[in-house]
Scaffold this motif. Structure first.
Motif, PDB file in Angstrom:
ATOM      1  N   LEU A  47       0.841  -1.205   0.000  1.00  0.00           N
ATOM      2  CA  LEU A  47       0.000   0.000   0.000  1.00  0.00           C
ATOM      3  C   LEU A  47       0.877   1.258   0.000  1.00  0.00           C
ATOM      4  N   ARG A  48       1.909   1.245   0.828  1.00  0.00           N
ATOM      5  CA  ARG A  48       2.820   2.403   0.864  1.00  0.00           C
ATOM      6  C   ARG A  48       3.455   2.609  -0.515  1.00  0.00           C
ATOM      7  N   ARG A  49       3.864   1.485  -1.113  1.00  0.00           N
ATOM      8  CA  ARG A  49       4.526   1.560  -2.418  1.00  0.00           C
ATOM      9  C   ARG A  49       3.574   2.116  -3.487  1.00  0.00           C
ATOM     10  N   ASP A  50       2.307   1.662  -3.448  1.00  0.00           N
ATOM     11  CA  ASP A  50       1.390   1.978  -4.545  1.00  0.00           C
ATOM     12  C   ASP A  50       0.581   3.245  -4.331  1.00  0.00           C
ATOM     13  N   ARG A  51       0.273   3.580  -3.055  1.00  0.00           N
ATOM     14  CA  ARG A  51      -0.714   4.629  -2.828  1.00  0.00           C
ATOM     15  C   ARG A  51      -0.210   5.798  -1.987  1.00  0.00           C
ATOM     16  N   ILE A  52       0.979   5.657  -1.371  1.00  0.00           N
ATOM     17  CA  ILE A  52       1.428   6.718  -0.466  1.00  0.00           C
ATOM     18  C   ILE A  52       2.835   7.181  -0.842  1.00  0.00           C
ATOM     19  N   GLY A  53       3.017   8.512  -0.887  1.00  0.00           N
ATOM     20  CA  GLY A  53       4.360   9.051  -1.089  1.00  0.00           C
ATOM     21  C   GLY A  53       4.823   9.715   0.198  1.00  0.00           C
ATOM     22  N   PHE A  54       6.119   9.657   0.454  1.00  0.00           N
ATOM     23  CA  PHE A  54       6.645  10.242   1.695  1.00  0.00           C
ATOM     24  C   PHE A  54       7.699  11.303   1.384  1.00  0.00           C
ATOM     25  N   VAL A  55       7.607  12.405   2.148  1.00  0.00           N
ATOM     26  CA  VAL A  55       8.695  13.394   2.135  1.00  0.00           C
ATOM     27  C   VAL A  55       9.061  13.606   3.607  1.00  0.00           C
ATOM     28  N   PHE A  56      10.364  13.394   3.896  1.00  0.00           N
ATOM     29  CA  PHE A  56      10.777  13.465   5.301  1.00  0.00           C
ATOM     30  C   PHE A  56      11.510  14.772   5.585  1.00  0.00           C
ATOM     31  N   GLN A  57      11.500  15.105   6.868  1.00  0.00           N
ATOM     32  CA  GLN A  57      12.178  16.330   7.295  1.00  0.00           C
ATOM     33  C   GLN A  57      13.659  16.302   6.906  1.00  0.00           C
ATOM     34  N   ALA A  58      14.312  15.121   7.079  1.00  0.00           N
ATOM     35  CA  ALA A  58      15.758  15.034   6.830  1.00  0.00           C
ATOM     36  C   ALA A  58      16.044  14.471   5.431  1.00  0.00           C
ATOM     37  N   TYR A  59      15.106  14.679   4.512  1.00  0.00           N
ATOM     38  CA  TYR A  59      15.220  14.256   3.093  1.00  0.00           C
ATOM     39  C   TYR A  59      15.219  12.738   2.940  1.00  0.00           C
ATOM     40  N   ASN A  60      16.148  12.081   3.671  1.00  0.00           N
ATOM     41  CA  ASN A  60      16.204  10.620   3.666  1.00  0.00           C
ATOM     42  C   ASN A  60      16.303  10.004   2.275  1.00  0.00           C
ATOM     43  N   LEU A  61      17.181  10.570   1.480  1.00  0.00           N
ATOM     44  CA  LEU A  61      17.459   9.925   0.200  1.00  0.00           C
ATOM     45  C   LEU A  61      18.418   8.761   0.458  1.00  0.00           C
ATOM     46  N   PRO A  70      23.250  12.314  -3.317  1.00  0.00           N
ATOM     47  CA  PRO A  70      22.701  13.227  -2.306  1.00  0.00           C
ATOM     48  C   PRO A  70      23.744  14.131  -1.648  1.00  0.00           C
ATOM     49  N   LEU A  71      24.900  13.571  -1.331  1.00  0.00           N
ATOM     50  CA  LEU A  71      25.906  14.379  -0.631  1.00  0.00           C
ATOM     51  C   LEU A  71      26.489  15.467  -1.519  1.00  0.00           C
ATOM     52  N   GLU A  72      26.239  15.372  -2.815  1.00  0.00           N
ATOM     53  CA  GLU A  72      26.747  16.391  -3.743  1.00  0.00           C
ATOM     54  C   GLU A  72      25.711  17.485  -3.999  1.00  0.00           C
ATOM     55  N   MET A  73      24.554  17.375  -3.316  1.00  0.00           N
ATOM     56  CA  MET A  73      23.480  18.352  -3.545  1.00  0.00           C
ATOM     57  C   MET A  73      23.196  19.135  -2.268  1.00  0.00           C
ATOM     58  N   GLN A 126      18.076  18.246  -2.428  1.00  0.00           N
ATOM     59  CA  GLN A 126      17.755  16.888  -1.950  1.00  0.00           C
ATOM     60  C   GLN A 126      16.260  16.761  -1.668  1.00  0.00           C
ATOM     61  N   GLN A 127      15.689  17.816  -1.068  1.00  0.00           N
ATOM     62  CA  GLN A 127      14.267  17.731  -0.747  1.00  0.00           C
ATOM     63  C   GLN A 127      13.428  17.714  -2.031  1.00  0.00           C
ATOM     64  N   ARG A 128      13.907  18.371  -3.073  1.00  0.00           N
ATOM     65  CA  ARG A 128      13.194  18.326  -4.355  1.00  0.00           C
ATOM     66  C   ARG A 128      13.229  16.905  -4.930  1.00  0.00           C
ATOM     67  N   VAL A 129      14.399  16.264  -4.779  1.00  0.00           N
ATOM     68  CA  VAL A 129      14.487  14.867  -5.232  1.00  0.00           C
ATOM     69  C   VAL A 129      13.500  14.014  -4.440  1.00  0.00           C
ATOM     70  N   ALA A 130      13.420  14.304  -3.120  1.00  0.00           N
ATOM     71  CA  ALA A 130      12.508  13.532  -2.268  1.00  0.00           C
ATOM     72  C   ALA A 130      11.058  13.717  -2.728  1.00  0.00           C
ATOM     73  N   VAL A 131      10.728  14.932  -3.108  1.00  0.00           N
ATOM     74  CA  VAL A 131       9.360  15.191  -3.596  1.00  0.00           C
ATOM     75  C   VAL A 131       9.140  14.445  -4.920  1.00  0.00           C
TER      76      VAL A 131
END
Lengths: 238, 409
Positions: free
Chosen positions: A83-97, A142-145, A150-155
């Motif tokens: 369900l998370r994979r198919d129906r939910i997207g996550f953006v975290f405070q610490a980017y978490n890429l 990620p470490l080069e951004m 990084q947060q844009r990538v997360a979005v």
């Protein structure tokens, strides 16, 4: 049509069998498709806990959570993962890429889990990264951004697999004012253009002003639920 | 799958030093095992193919009933005729021997010995020590009075070239047979028992001493390849029928065969033992590496990765470590085996002249050889064990709730 339905949800954290924290004390909430809403409240009010429950990352002590019409309490761990994979997207405070993947690989990660064909993944990622303003940075790790990049990538990662809802936990907390504002504007644009439902947790006034609806939590309970009228201007979108 | 392999491969190099330490432990363990089995293989190979150190044959023929008491009167008739009828593989050598126990007496003492009556020309190809005469000269064909003695016997009896040596035996008729020989030469053998208690005389002289006709107690066949022994034995049994007993070196030295068979089992046991130690270290390192990434793996779970996907990722990491460790271990181990193939790595000649193994005698310089099957078994075992080492860290991290994993620092 509701995307998220939370009914009578309580969440307690236990230590050695004893309740040490009552994070949520009976929350009811309905989120309609296409909403751009924020959950506000001071630290410890239960914002992150509520997002975790909606995101099937945690289970409530009592009450029910439905996402896209499915009661999370009835799902097995694997079904919750699907369900998370198919129906939910996550953006975290610490980017978490994922640090060993490039921006493009991070963005296509969830599509990879969904077994979207490689060519289709590449096409969608190229389009999304361009949309979030990261053209030319596809191969960066990620470490080069910067944090904002990084947060844009997360979005991009969160919306790449076309979820029913994106849950963003304090997405601007680690960004400066200008970068945070740009990020919120970008999410707002995606909400309008693609009809993606966004639920933020935040106590950043700029984020709250940009939301169509603000639900305030205090001590684990909904203290207020304010909707802006359709014509009301939004601070972040100018 | 492609992404999984890519992530796992790149994760491997996030902490290069830690990965290299894990790989070194597994690889070095395997290299040692490969070298060890190469050592054993080299010794067994030499034991099989260098029977001339003791004059033993890959196939030996005796008159029925001669073994094990060796009565003088039980012998193979027409030994020369028998030898000429044997159909042996190209490169094989064969000879007949008259064998008897004797008391050898010199001017300064006496010693129990084994007298070997031989054809000197044939014996040169069967016994390395027969040709390794350090003092005097080799035994000549037709020399009915000459005797060759070993260095240790010469030392004990204070014999020198030209000295007389009396040999006393029990003849075929049960009476004592005595004759006096003259020492023609003193041979050197890396096998101490041969040097101490074997003398060579010409075959007709031995037959005369024992009161026998043209007979032999033993036919000895040395083959260019020890694996031909069983086939040659079958052919000789068909030809000789009931009158002779045909045995192979493996039957004469059952311990050698047992050692060879045990090598496989020992390889598995040693590999398991080594990996009990090495594996715990690698598992600890992997567990540390996985727990450090609890949050990152929690993110993957949050994004929709199933628990088994996390298990697969960690196992893919241990798979890479296993693959690289086995490749490095094999390369290092085989290089060491190759370097030791000329006997230069395992050269014990400063402390001893020979090794005794399972009834045979080997040169003190051990020549290593690739033990194909045990090496493959050890490599496969190391590969599987190192890969499986990832199971516990993978299982442990896959059980952490995503929300809890996301809260990890």
């Amino acid at each position: 049509m509701s995307v998220v339905r939370v009914a009578g949800v309580k969440k307690s954290y236990l230590a050695k069998g004893k309740v040490v924290t009552e994070a949520l004390r009976g929350v009811d909430l309905v989120v309609e498709k296409g909403e751009f809403m924020a959950i506000a409240g001071p630290s410890g009010s239960g914002k992150t806990t509520l997002l975790n429950l909606i995101g099937a990352l945690d289970t409530p002590t009592s009450g029910t959570v439905e996402v896209d019409g499915r009661d999370l309490g009835t799902l097995s761990p694997n079904e919750q993962a699907d369900l998370r994979r198919d129906r939910i997207g996550f953006v975290f405070q610490a980017y978490n890429l994922i640090p060993v993947l490039s921006a493009a690989e991070n963005a296509e990660y969830v599509m990879g889990l969904k077994r979207v064909p490689a060519a289709e993944r590449r096409r969608r990622v190229a389009e999304l990264l361009a949309q979030v303003g990261l053209e030319g940075l596809e191969e960066k790790r990620p470490l080069e951004m910067s944090g904002g990049q990084q947060q844009r990538v997360a979005v991009a990662r969160a919306i790449a697999a076309e979820p029913a809802v994106v849950l963003a936990d304090e997405p601007t907390a680690n960004l400066d004012q200008a970068t945070g504002r740009a990020l919120v504007e970008m999410m707002r644009r995606l909400n309008r253009d693609r009809g993606v439902t966004f639920i933020f947790s935040s106590h950043d006034p700029m984020v709250l002003e940009s939301a169509d609806r603000v639900v305030r939590l205090v001590d684990g309970k909904v203290a207020s639920d304010e909707r802006k009228s359709p014509g009301e201007p939004q601070a972040a979108s100018s | 799958m492609r992404l999984l392999l890519a992530i796992s491969w790149r994760n491997l190099w996030r902490n290069r030093r830690r990965t290299l330490i894990s790989m070194s432990a597994a690889g070095l363990g395997l290299a040692l095992i490969v070298f060890y089995v190469g050592w054993i293989e080299g010794m067994i190979g030499e034991a099989k193919n260098q029977l001339d150190n003791t004059g033993m044959g890959h196939v030996e023929v005796y008159a029925k009933g001669w073994r094990p008491r060796r009565p003088v009167e039980v012998a193979l008739a027409d030994s020369k005729g028998l030898l000429s009828t044997l159909e042996l593989p190209a490169g094989a050598d064969a000879g007949a021997r008259v064998v008897a126990r004797a008391l050898a007496s010199g001017a300064h003492g006496a010693q129990g010995v084994t007298v070997l009556g031989v054809d000197p020309e044939r014996e040169l190809r069967l016994s390395k020590h027969f040709g390794d005469v350090r003092q005097g000269e080799r035994l000549a064909p037709g020399d009915g009075r000459g005797v060759l003695v070993g260095e240790k016997l010469a030392e004990k009896l204070q014999l020198k070239v030209g000295h007389k040596l009396k040999l006393m035996v029990q003849g075929a008729d049960g009476e004592m047979g005595v004759d006096v020989f003259r020492v023609r030469g003193i041979f050197h053998s890396i096998a101490a028992p041969l040097s101490r208690a074997t003398v060579f005389v010409d075959a007709p002289a031995a037959q005369k001493l024992l009161g026998l006709g043209e007979v032999a107690h033993q036919l000895v066949v040395q083959l260019p390849d020890a694996t031909q022994a069983d086939e040659v034995k079958r052919a000789m049994e068909q030809r000789l029928g009931d009158r002779a007993e045909v045995v192979t070196y493996a039957e004469l030295m059952p311990a050698l065969l047992e050692i060879e068979q045990m090598t496989g089992t020992m390889t598995v046991v040693i590999t398991l033992f080594v990996y009990l130690l090495v594996g715990l270290g690698i598992m600890n390192t992997m567990l540390m590496s996985v727990l450090e990434r609890t949050r990152e793996l929690g993110v993957m779970r949050a994004l929709g990765e199933r628990p088994r996907g996390i298990v697969a990722l960690i196992l893919a990491e241990s798979f890479w470590i296993a693959l690289l460790s086995v490749a490095a271990g094999l390369a290092l181990g085989l290089a060491a085996v190759w370097a030791g193939a000329d006997g230069s790595l395992l050269d014990f000649s400063k402390s001893t002249e020979s090794w005794e193994m399972a009834g045979t005698v080997l040169d003190a310089r051990v020549r290593t050889a690739v033990a194909v099957r045990p090496t493959i078994e050890a490599a496969a075992l190391v590969f599987v064990l190192t890969t499986l080492i990832g199971i516990y860290p993978a299982w442990r991290i896959s059980k952490v709730e995503p929300a809890k994993a996301l809260r990890a620092n």
